[in-house]
Design an enzyme around this catalytic site. Structure first.
Site, PDB file in Angstrom:
ATOM      1  N   HIS A 120       0.789  17.918  34.335  1.00  0.00           N
ATOM      2  CA  HIS A 120       1.848  18.931  34.291  1.00  0.00           C
ATOM      3  C   HIS A 120       1.565  20.102  35.223  1.00  0.00           C
ATOM      4  O   HIS A 120       0.441  20.543  35.395  1.00  0.00           O
ATOM      5  CB  HIS A 120       2.038  19.440  32.861  1.00  0.00           C
ATOM      6  CG  HIS A 120       0.784  20.000  32.244  1.00  0.00           C
ATOM      7  ND1 HIS A 120       0.408  21.312  32.377  1.00  0.00           N
ATOM      8  CD2 HIS A 120      -0.180  19.415  31.490  1.00  0.00           C
ATOM      9  CE1 HIS A 120      -0.718  21.520  31.728  1.00  0.00           C
ATOM     10  NE2 HIS A 120      -1.104  20.386  31.180  1.00  0.00           N
ATOM     11  N   ASP A 121       2.626  20.554  35.887  1.00  0.00           N
ATOM     12  CA  ASP A 121       2.627  21.771  36.702  1.00  0.00           C
ATOM     13  C   ASP A 121       1.828  21.649  37.998  1.00  0.00           C
ATOM     14  O   ASP A 121       1.544  22.655  38.645  1.00  0.00           O
ATOM     15  CB  ASP A 121       2.129  22.981  35.902  1.00  0.00           C
ATOM     16  CG  ASP A 121       2.896  23.161  34.605  1.00  0.00           C
ATOM     17  OD1 ASP A 121       4.102  23.445  34.674  1.00  0.00           O
ATOM     18  OD2 ASP A 121       2.301  22.971  33.525  1.00  0.00           O
ATOM     19  N   GLY A 138      -3.973  19.560  35.023  1.00  0.00           N
ATOM     20  CA  GLY A 138      -2.819  20.446  35.056  1.00  0.00           C
ATOM     21  C   GLY A 138      -2.977  21.628  35.993  1.00  0.00           C
ATOM     22  O   GLY A 138      -4.073  22.136  36.206  1.00  0.00           O
TER      23      GLY A 138
END
Length: 263
Positions: A120-121, A138
């Site tokens: 994520h991200d 992440g």
């Protein structure tokens, strides 16, 4: 639109008429896919995922899954993929998380080999190459033209600057500045990516300036602040290298004191 009859495509998905979708692929309701993209057999594309033009997504890819983050509670986060990317087998790209801006983003013209994981991200630039099993935790940021050797692993929040390169099985626990080549567990700076720069059309003067930056950062035994000043002086001495100097200084300005740079 060439959709195999065994594919499961939600009627709400926005798919260009020129897209090809292979057998047993699954496309979710909030997916958008641009012109010329091909989706291989058994691929799963879900979540709020936007994919641009002329991408090649191979079989068994999993794109747009929720973050592997216990704090995630169903918020409307996204995965955004640009144009002309090659995304190979068993890759896993997660959507973003509320704590990281809500978007995982991949740029254009990237070559992402089998089993690559983008958590994520993560933010990936353009023209990168991720060899098999490269894994980003992440919030990792990867600049343009980066090459990650197979089984490279990057710790969360690490940044990798433009034109950097890692050797196979490198473990990144610190930021890797632009142009640097690293290797090891943990990764250590070994040289600069001189051959890669030449192949991309860097002049002899620009390559020489990159060598001087490497010397200041890694060879002269000076502090990071002293190295920054020496690097800044290169812009006046070699005006053609001014964009490279700016890129390095901008990167170093954002280095966390807790994390530092690869040494």
């Amino acid at each position: 639109m060439a959709i195999h009859p065994t594919a499961i495509v939600d009627a709400r998905a926005q798919i260009d008429a020129s897209v090809t979708i292979g057998p047993y692929a699954v496309i979710g309701p909030e997916v958008r896919i641009g012109a010329g993209t091909t989706v291989g057999p058994h691929a799963v594309i879900e979540g709020r995922t936007t994919i641009g033009r002329d991408n090649r997504i191979f079989q068994f890819a999993s794109l747009g899954g929720i973050p592997q983050d216990k704090k995630y509670a169903g918020e409307p986060c996204e995965l955004v993929i640009g144009d002309r990317n090659t995304i190979r087998e068993f890759t896993t790209f997660n959507i973003g998380s509320p704590g990281g801006g809500g978007v995982t983003r991949v740029g254009n013209d990237n070559w992402l080999m089998a089993y690559v994981h983008l958590a994520h991200d993560c933010i990936v630039g353009d023209n990168t190459i991720f060899a098999n099993n490269s894994q980003l935790a992440g919030h990792v940021e990867v600049g343009d033209w980066v090459i990650l050797g197979g089984f490279t692993v990057a710790h969360q929040f690490v940044r990798i600057g433009a034109h950097a390169m890692t050797a196979m099985c490198s473990l990144l626990f610190a930021d890797q500045p632009p142009f640097v080549m690293s290797q090891g567990q943990p990764a250590q700076a070994r040289s600069m990516n001189f051959e890669g720069l030449r192949r991309r059309g860097f002049s002899a003067g620009r390559v020489s300036a990159v060598k001087a930056m490497h010397k200041a950062l890694y060879r002269d035994g000076i502090t990071l602040e002293e190295a920054k000043q020496r690097i800044a002086d290169l812009a006046a001495a070699t005006p053609e290298a001014a964009p490279d100097v700016t890129a390095m200084l901008d990167f170093l300005a954002r280095v966390s004191p807790q994390r530092g740079i690869v040494r």
